[in-house]
Design a protein around this motif. Sequence first.
Motif, PDB file in Angstrom:
ATOM      1  N   UNK A   1       0.848  -1.184   0.000  1.00  0.00           N
ATOM      2  CA  UNK A   1       0.000   0.000   0.000  1.00  0.00           C
ATOM      3  C   UNK A   1       0.888   1.239   0.000  1.00  0.00           C
ATOM      4  N   UNK A   2       0.757   2.032  -1.054  1.00  0.00           N
ATOM      5  CA  UNK A   2       1.491   3.297  -1.150  1.00  0.00           C
ATOM      6  C   UNK A   2       0.662   4.399  -0.517  1.00  0.00           C
ATOM      7  N   UNK A   3       1.259   5.145   0.389  1.00  0.00           N
ATOM      8  CA  UNK A   3       0.601   6.274   1.061  1.00  0.00           C
ATOM      9  C   UNK A   3       1.406   7.522   0.704  1.00  0.00           C
ATOM     10  N   UNK A   4       0.849   8.345  -0.192  1.00  0.00           N
ATOM     11  CA  UNK A   4       1.593   9.482  -0.744  1.00  0.00           C
ATOM     12  C   UNK A   4       0.920  10.796  -0.363  1.00  0.00           C
ATOM     13  N   UNK A   5       1.705  11.749   0.111  1.00  0.00           N
ATOM     14  CA  UNK A   5       1.223  13.110   0.367  1.00  0.00           C
ATOM     15  C   UNK A   5       1.957  14.067  -0.565  1.00  0.00           C
ATOM     16  N   UNK A   6       1.189  14.817  -1.362  1.00  0.00           N
ATOM     17  CA  UNK A   6       1.788  15.744  -2.330  1.00  0.00           C
ATOM     18  C   UNK A   6       1.596  17.193  -1.875  1.00  0.00           C
ATOM     19  N   UNK A   7       2.409  18.109  -2.470  1.00  0.00           N
ATOM     20  CA  UNK A   7       2.255  19.524  -2.131  1.00  0.00           C
ATOM     21  C   UNK A   7       2.280  20.410  -3.384  1.00  0.00           C
TER      22      UNK A   7
ATOM     23  N   UNK B   1      -3.933  13.715  -7.574  1.00  0.00           N
ATOM     24  CA  UNK B   1      -3.101  14.215  -6.486  1.00  0.00           C
ATOM     25  C   UNK B   1      -3.388  15.700  -6.287  1.00  0.00           C
ATOM     26  N   UNK B   2      -3.784  16.070  -5.060  1.00  0.00           N
ATOM     27  CA  UNK B   2      -4.099  17.453  -4.730  1.00  0.00           C
ATOM     28  C   UNK B   2      -3.113  17.974  -3.687  1.00  0.00           C
ATOM     29  N   UNK B   3      -3.102  19.287  -3.519  1.00  0.00           N
ATOM     30  CA  UNK B   3      -2.159  19.904  -2.588  1.00  0.00           C
ATOM     31  C   UNK B   3      -2.417  19.440  -1.155  1.00  0.00           C
ATOM     32  N   UNK B   4      -1.354  18.967  -0.505  1.00  0.00           N
ATOM     33  CA  UNK B   4      -1.383  18.526   0.892  1.00  0.00           C
ATOM     34  C   UNK B   4      -2.447  17.449   1.150  1.00  0.00           C
ATOM     35  N   UNK B   5      -2.684  16.610   0.159  1.00  0.00           N
ATOM     36  CA  UNK B   5      -3.659  15.524   0.305  1.00  0.00           C
ATOM     37  C   UNK B   5      -2.960  14.167   0.254  1.00  0.00           C
ATOM     38  N   UNK B   6      -3.432  13.260   1.107  1.00  0.00           N
ATOM     39  CA  UNK B   6      -2.897  11.903   1.099  1.00  0.00           C
ATOM     40  C   UNK B   6      -3.671  11.047   0.096  1.00  0.00           C
ATOM     41  N   UNK B   7      -2.942  10.273  -0.663  1.00  0.00           N
ATOM     42  CA  UNK B   7      -3.539   9.350  -1.617  1.00  0.00           C
ATOM     43  C   UNK B   7      -3.002   7.955  -1.335  1.00  0.00           C
ATOM     44  N   UNK B   8      -3.916   6.979  -1.245  1.00  0.00           N
ATOM     45  CA  UNK B   8      -3.501   5.592  -1.034  1.00  0.00           C
ATOM     46  C   UNK B   8      -3.716   4.804  -2.325  1.00  0.00           C
ATOM     47  N   UNK B   9      -2.691   4.064  -2.717  1.00  0.00           N
ATOM     48  CA  UNK B   9      -2.732   3.286  -3.953  1.00  0.00           C
ATOM     49  C   UNK B   9      -2.202   1.886  -3.664  1.00  0.00           C
ATOM     50  N   UNK B  10      -2.902   0.878  -4.202  1.00  0.00           N
ATOM     51  CA  UNK B  10      -2.472  -0.499  -4.020  1.00  0.00           C
ATOM     52  C   UNK B  10      -1.635  -0.940  -5.206  1.00  0.00           C
TER      53      UNK B  10
END
Length: 437
Positions: free
Chosen positions: A334-340, A372-381
């Motif tokens: 599980x990838x847990x990504x936070x973008x800015x 992917x949105x600013x300061x949002x966490x996205x989970x990807x399998x």
Amino acid sequence: MLKLCFFICLIYWVKSDEEKKCPEFTDLNIGNALSGTELQVQLLLYTRENPTCSERLIEHNVTASEYLNTFKKTVFVIHGFRPTGSPPAWLGDIKKLLLSAEDINLIIVDWNRGATTVNYITAVENCRKVAEILKNYIDQMLVDGASLDAMYMIGVSLGAHIAGFVGQKYNGKIGRITGLDPAGPSFSRQPPEGRLDHTDAQFVDVIHSDIDVLGFKKPLGTIDFYPNGGMDQPGCPKTLFSGLQYFKCDHQRSVFLFLSSLKRKCDIITYPCDTYLDYKRGKCVDCEAFQPMSCPVLGYYADRWKNLLISMGSPTKSYFDTSGQDPFCMYNYLLDITTWNKNIRRGFIKVKITDYTGNTLESEINSEASTFQQYKRVKILTGFYQDLDKISKISLTFSTKTLVGPKHKLRILQMRMKSLNNPERMFPQKLPYIDFF
């Protein structure tokens, strides 16, 4: 006198030779399918005492069997439509693997005469007749000490519905039914009494591997497993040029997944979820409702979750991804990504992992573009066909798969990757950005 003695000895020799001959599954051909076959059912018994040479059971005389022990668990294996007449390719493996897994009565239900026809509707009409024959034999087993709790039916395609019809005759008191890609054509609009249903046994588990063509789409069991979303199985042909395999590969995959569970090379872990998309978005990978047990596994040992699944009430759908060949297991992360980024970025991710010895694995996530949105966490399998114990490096490639438009950068504030097969393993990594190609 000498001639008479010779004649008697010859008759005895021929008879003795016939008695030693092992009854075998009916082997027919395309000619039989074209002309059609009248229904005949033979029940071939295998046990650990006769694992390679079957005993043909006599329908109205259970006590005549040399090997049948009615106090043991009894497993019936029921095949489906046979348009070419040949015995199922998986028959030898399922016999060997089931007897290795447990000391059982294994009964192969051979209704090849009746299933071999180019007229599918004829085979469908024979299903209830086969169920009636099985019911008559089970009734005699019950008189001789057998228990419905110890009855387990494994049905493939049409065979799954036959198992359901038998279960209905006992008001769902049979111990277990496993449906391997139950047939969809002629059954998809039937009410519960006209097909396999979760009320047909105490526990019903179903593997759906071809829901868009030959299989049944909607849930039918206590738990319904949908490998790779239930269609387009990896490793199966994508074009008509592959011939008959193009039509049957997805449909048969359910059987080979079940066989894989018996080999115990690895457990195929599944994730209860409302939809395949939610599963791919990492929304259903914690299995919190299944604690203290883990997520359900596919196949023969799925009944370990029986009581928990029944207590949950409504039928459960469970999703998972597989590789394209035996043992089919995937190692999921599980990838847990936070973008800015200031602006929204939408595209596809390719993940590459490397261990300390330089071994590299790559996985492309193609199910649906991620946002992917600013300061949002996205989970990807994501999943890999192999597992790496100690990961030293994680790299991502982000792409829209379009040739037009400006280049941008997807900026990553934080990324973590968690192994779902080994939850105690967590891989944190901070990256300044990932190029957007």
